[in-house]
Scaffold this motif. Structure first.
Motif, PDB file in Angstrom:
ATOM      1  N   ALA A  20       0.828  -1.295  -0.031  1.00 17.29           N
ATOM      2  CA  ALA A  20       0.030  -0.068  -0.136  1.00 17.29           C
ATOM      3  C   ALA A  20       0.877   1.320   0.060  1.00 17.29           C
ATOM      4  O   ALA A  20       0.557   2.337   0.543  1.00 17.29           O
ATOM      5  N   ALA A  21       1.960   1.116  -0.605  1.00 12.59           N
ATOM      6  CA  ALA A  21       2.955   2.386  -0.613  1.00 12.59           C
ATOM      7  C   ALA A  21       2.446   3.362  -1.196  1.00 12.59           C
ATOM      8  O   ALA A  21       1.646   3.290  -2.380  1.00 12.59           O
ATOM      9  N   LEU A  22       2.318   4.641  -0.474  1.00 10.09           N
ATOM     10  CA  LEU A  22       1.838   5.600  -1.053  1.00 10.09           C
ATOM     11  C   LEU A  22       2.414   6.737  -2.140  1.00 10.09           C
ATOM     12  O   LEU A  22       1.966   7.295  -2.771  1.00 10.09           O
ATOM     13  N   GLY A  23       3.811   6.634  -2.066  1.00  7.45           N
ATOM     14  CA  GLY A  23       4.517   7.126  -2.923  1.00  7.45           C
ATOM     15  C   GLY A  23       4.731   6.455  -4.297  1.00  7.45           C
ATOM     16  O   GLY A  23       4.145   5.225  -4.562  1.00  7.45           O
ATOM     17  N   SER A  24       5.654   6.775  -5.278  1.00  9.42           N
ATOM     18  CA  SER A  24       5.482   6.206  -6.788  1.00  9.42           C
ATOM     19  C   SER A  24       7.213   6.056  -6.830  1.00  9.42           C
ATOM     20  O   SER A  24       8.004   6.792  -6.269  1.00  9.42           O
ATOM     21  N   ARG A  25       7.737   5.640  -7.931  1.00 11.08           N
ATOM     22  CA  ARG A  25       8.996   5.864  -8.485  1.00 11.08           C
ATOM     23  C   ARG A  25       8.876   6.431  -9.953  1.00 11.08           C
ATOM     24  O   ARG A  25       8.107   6.038 -10.639  1.00 11.08           O
ATOM     25  N   GLY A  29      14.001   5.597 -11.121  1.00 15.75           N
ATOM     26  CA  GLY A  29      14.117   5.006  -9.755  1.00 15.75           C
ATOM     27  C   GLY A  29      13.908   5.774  -8.476  1.00 15.75           C
ATOM     28  O   GLY A  29      13.903   4.921  -7.486  1.00 15.75           O
ATOM     29  N   ALA A  30      13.566   7.022  -8.606  1.00 15.93           N
ATOM     30  CA  ALA A  30      13.752   7.817  -7.359  1.00 15.93           C
ATOM     31  C   ALA A  30      12.297   7.655  -6.830  1.00 15.93           C
ATOM     32  O   ALA A  30      11.354   7.508  -7.805  1.00 15.93           O
ATOM     33  N   ILE A  31      12.173   7.525  -5.529  1.00 13.63           N
ATOM     34  CA  ILE A  31      10.840   7.321  -4.930  1.00 13.63           C
ATOM     35  C   ILE A  31      10.340   8.769  -4.897  1.00 13.63           C
ATOM     36  O   ILE A  31      10.933   9.823  -4.643  1.00 13.63           O
ATOM     37  N   ASN A  32       8.990   8.897  -5.534  1.00 13.98           N
ATOM     38  CA  ASN A  32       8.218  10.352  -5.340  1.00 13.98           C
ATOM     39  C   ASN A  32       7.318  10.092  -4.293  1.00 13.98           C
ATOM     40  O   ASN A  32       5.973   9.603  -4.579  1.00 13.98           O
ATOM     41  N   LEU A  61      11.494   3.612   4.838  1.00 14.91           N
ATOM     42  CA  LEU A  61      11.204   4.599   3.883  1.00 14.91           C
ATOM     43  C   LEU A  61      10.936   3.911   2.590  1.00 14.91           C
ATOM     44  O   LEU A  61       9.915   4.482   1.938  1.00 14.91           O
ATOM     45  N   VAL A  62      11.530   2.927   2.107  1.00 12.17           N
ATOM     46  CA  VAL A  62      11.094   2.302   0.739  1.00 12.17           C
ATOM     47  C   VAL A  62       9.806   1.749   0.858  1.00 12.17           C
ATOM     48  O   VAL A  62       8.916   1.852  -0.009  1.00 12.17           O
ATOM     49  N   THR A  63       9.530   0.786   1.963  1.00 10.23           N
ATOM     50  CA  THR A  63       8.187   0.426   2.054  1.00 10.23           C
ATOM     51  C   THR A  63       7.135   1.455   2.226  1.00 10.23           C
ATOM     52  O   THR A  63       6.242   1.146   1.769  1.00 10.23           O
ATOM     53  N   LEU A  64       7.380   2.465   3.109  1.00  5.82           N
ATOM     54  CA  LEU A  64       6.460   3.605   3.075  1.00  5.82           C
ATOM     55  C   LEU A  64       6.233   4.310   1.748  1.00  5.82           C
ATOM     56  O   LEU A  64       5.291   4.785   1.563  1.00  5.82           O
ATOM     57  N   GLY A  65       7.114   4.523   0.851  1.00  2.09           N
ATOM     58  CA  GLY A  65       7.085   5.216  -0.257  1.00  2.09           C
ATOM     59  C   GLY A  65       7.406   6.734  -0.067  1.00  2.09           C
ATOM     60  O   GLY A  65       6.889   7.466  -0.624  1.00  2.09           O
ATOM     61  N   ILE A  66       8.342   6.686   0.839  1.00  3.60           N
ATOM     62  CA  ILE A  66       8.648   8.234   1.062  1.00  3.60           C
ATOM     63  C   ILE A  66       9.978   8.471   0.545  1.00  3.60           C
ATOM     64  O   ILE A  66      11.052   7.890   0.875  1.00  3.60           O
ATOM     65  N   GLY A  67      10.242   9.437  -0.296  1.00  2.00           N
ATOM     66  CA  GLY A  67      11.390   9.809  -1.164  1.00  2.00           C
ATOM     67  C   GLY A  67      12.249  10.850  -0.503  1.00  2.00           C
ATOM     68  O   GLY A  67      13.159  11.415  -1.449  1.00  2.00           O
ATOM     69  N   SER A  68      11.605  11.597   0.594  1.00  2.00           N
ATOM     70  CA  SER A  68      12.619  12.610   0.969  1.00  2.00           C
ATOM     71  C   SER A  68      12.853  12.465   2.540  1.00  2.00           C
ATOM     72  O   SER A  68      11.881  12.090   3.325  1.00  2.00           O
ATOM     73  N   GLY A 132      17.000   5.295  -4.069  1.00  2.00           N
ATOM     74  CA  GLY A 132      15.880   6.425  -4.554  1.00  2.00           C
ATOM     75  C   GLY A 132      15.414   7.432  -3.711  1.00  2.00           C
ATOM     76  O   GLY A 132      14.214   7.879  -3.870  1.00  2.00           O
ATOM     77  N   ILE A 133      16.165   7.622  -2.566  1.00  2.00           N
ATOM     78  CA  ILE A 133      15.622   8.679  -1.446  1.00  2.00           C
ATOM     79  C   ILE A 133      16.394   9.699  -1.186  1.00  2.00           C
ATOM     80  O   ILE A 133      17.776   9.499  -1.481  1.00  2.00           O
ATOM     81  N   ARG A 134      15.899  10.849  -1.281  1.00  2.00           N
ATOM     82  CA  ARG A 134      16.693  12.037  -1.214  1.00  2.00           C
ATOM     83  C   ARG A 134      16.826  12.572  -0.028  1.00  2.00           C
ATOM     84  O   ARG A 134      16.080  12.647   0.928  1.00  2.00           O
ATOM     85  N   LEU A 135      18.237  12.696   0.581  1.00  5.77           N
ATOM     86  CA  LEU A 135      18.554  12.978   1.663  1.00  5.77           C
ATOM     87  C   LEU A 135      18.793  14.506   1.717  1.00  5.77           C
ATOM     88  O   LEU A 135      19.717  15.271   1.167  1.00  5.77           O
ATOM     89  N   GLN A 136      17.811  15.411   2.310  1.00  5.89           N
ATOM     90  CA  GLN A 136      17.545  16.669   2.126  1.00  5.89           C
ATOM     91  C   GLN A 136      18.123  17.605   3.287  1.00  5.89           C
ATOM     92  O   GLN A 136      18.703  18.600   3.108  1.00  5.89           O
ATOM     93  N   ILE A 137      17.858  17.089   4.595  1.00 11.34           N
ATOM     94  CA  ILE A 137      18.025  17.731   5.800  1.00 11.34           C
ATOM     95  C   ILE A 137      18.876  16.972   6.686  1.00 11.34           C
ATOM     96  O   ILE A 137      18.612  15.546   6.951  1.00 11.34           O
ATOM     97  N   LEU A 138      19.841  17.345   7.645  1.00  9.00           N
ATOM     98  CA  LEU A 138      20.532  16.744   8.602  1.00  9.00           C
ATOM     99  C   LEU A 138      20.035  17.311   9.736  1.00  9.00           C
ATOM    100  O   LEU A 138      20.198  18.809   9.953  1.00  9.00           O
TER     101      LEU A 138
END
Length: 318
Positions: A20-25, A29-32, A61-68, A132-138
């Motif tokens: 049921a992942a809510l994001g897409s690729r 191949g990046a998770i959106n 994060l991949v399971t959830l479909g979260i790309g950020s 496929g996950i964007r590391l945006q903030i530390l």
């Protein structure tokens, strides 16, 4: 499209969240997890209540479909090979022996930091990129007793990761010390607010946040709209006024008058209004889920983050 009711039924039935992942690729191949122009992500603090291990973060994060993602510094350092600092559970009351173990872990971590290289940190970023996950903030929190060499280490980490900004729970007094480091590295440092609006040293009131913004052109605000609401302040108005200085949002639902964290939709935080304003005004900073309400019995952080993600998606796609 999976509706909120359908998703909750799947979770209750025990169906793996990956189905049921809510994001897409996208084609690369990046998770959106960008919905109608609004980037929804999460901070890895969201996994802390059930003490999930750093190596579980990317698969979750991949399971959830979260790309950020907004990566907590402890998770980042552990992924880079740092010795662990013992964790005795979320909000646990520590014994003297447990506190001693934590102190020893911090001593070992300090030694590791002195030897850490940019190459070892960049490998962490590569693991997110490869998934496929964007590391945006530390997220690197800075307590009152932080030493200058650790502040420098935080900015070195941020540069190695190539993040857009550092988010940080801290104080006005510490922020004055951080400003020269932000100016030197020319990396944005965003102060994370709480609800203690009567304490001028806390990041909490509008006045304290605007004071922090005045200390450096490289300073921003990591606005936690739940805490902001709990302090009886207007998150929508603050975002409208300072949208160009916001590094990212933390999404949670709290009651006013310093009330508790509650499941989304049960509090006073204008989550929907904020997300729709972001959509209408095309604000590009990420809105990160921060799971802080108590996890119900029989659930876990992944299931609860999924519910929050679905809530945000419903707001943005209706």
């Amino acid at each position: 499209m999976i509706t909120r009711r359908t998703f909750n039924n799947l979770v209750s039935a025990g169906v793996p969240a990956a189905w049921a992942a809510l994001g897409s690729r996208n084609a690369r191949g990046a998770i959106n997890s960008n919905f109608n122009g609004v980037q929804i992500g999460t901070i890895t603090y969201s996994f802390k209540q059930d003490v999930r291990k750093p190596e579980e973060i990317i698969p979750d994060l991949v399971t959830l479909g979260i790309g950020s993602v907004e990566l907590m510094s402890d998770d980042a350092e552990r992924m880079a090979g740092a010795p662990p600092i013992p964790n005795f559970g979320f909000g646990a009351k520590l014994t003297p022996e447990q506190q001693a173990a934590i102190d020893e872990g911090k001593r070992q971590r300090k030694e590791w930091r002195a030897k850490a290289t940019s190459a070892s940190l960049q490998k962490v970023r590569q693991r997110f990129d490869d998934s496929g996950i964007r590391l945006q903030i530390l997220c690197y929190n800075m307590a009152a007793d932080i030493e200058d060499d650790e502040i420098e280490h935080a900015f070195r980490m941020a540069r190695a990761f190539g993040v857009a900004a550092i988010s940080s729970t801290s104080t006005v007094k510490v922020a004055r010390r951080v400003a020269p480091f932000a100016d030197k590295h020319q990396i944005i440092w965003g102060g994370h607010n709480h609800a203690e609006v009567d304490n001028p040293n806390e990041f909490a009131s509008v006045q304290s946040l605007e004071l922090v913004l005045s200390l450096s052109k490289f300073f921003g605000v990591n606005l936690d709209i739940g805490h902001f609401t709990a302090g009886n302040q207007d998150a929508v108005a603050f975002i409208q006024k300072h949208h160009d200085r916001i590094t990212n949002l933390h999404l949670k639902d709290r009651k006013r008058n310093k009330g508790p964290n509650v499941p989304w939709g049960q509090g006073d935080t204008p989550i929907r209004e904020v997300l729709l304003m972001m959509r209408s005004n095309k604000y590009k900073f990420p809105a990160n889920i921060e799971l802080e309400y108590p996890i119900p019995e029989g659930s876990n952080s992944v299931k609860e983050i999924a519910k929050c993600l679905q809530y945000a998606k419903n707001c943005l796609e209706t």
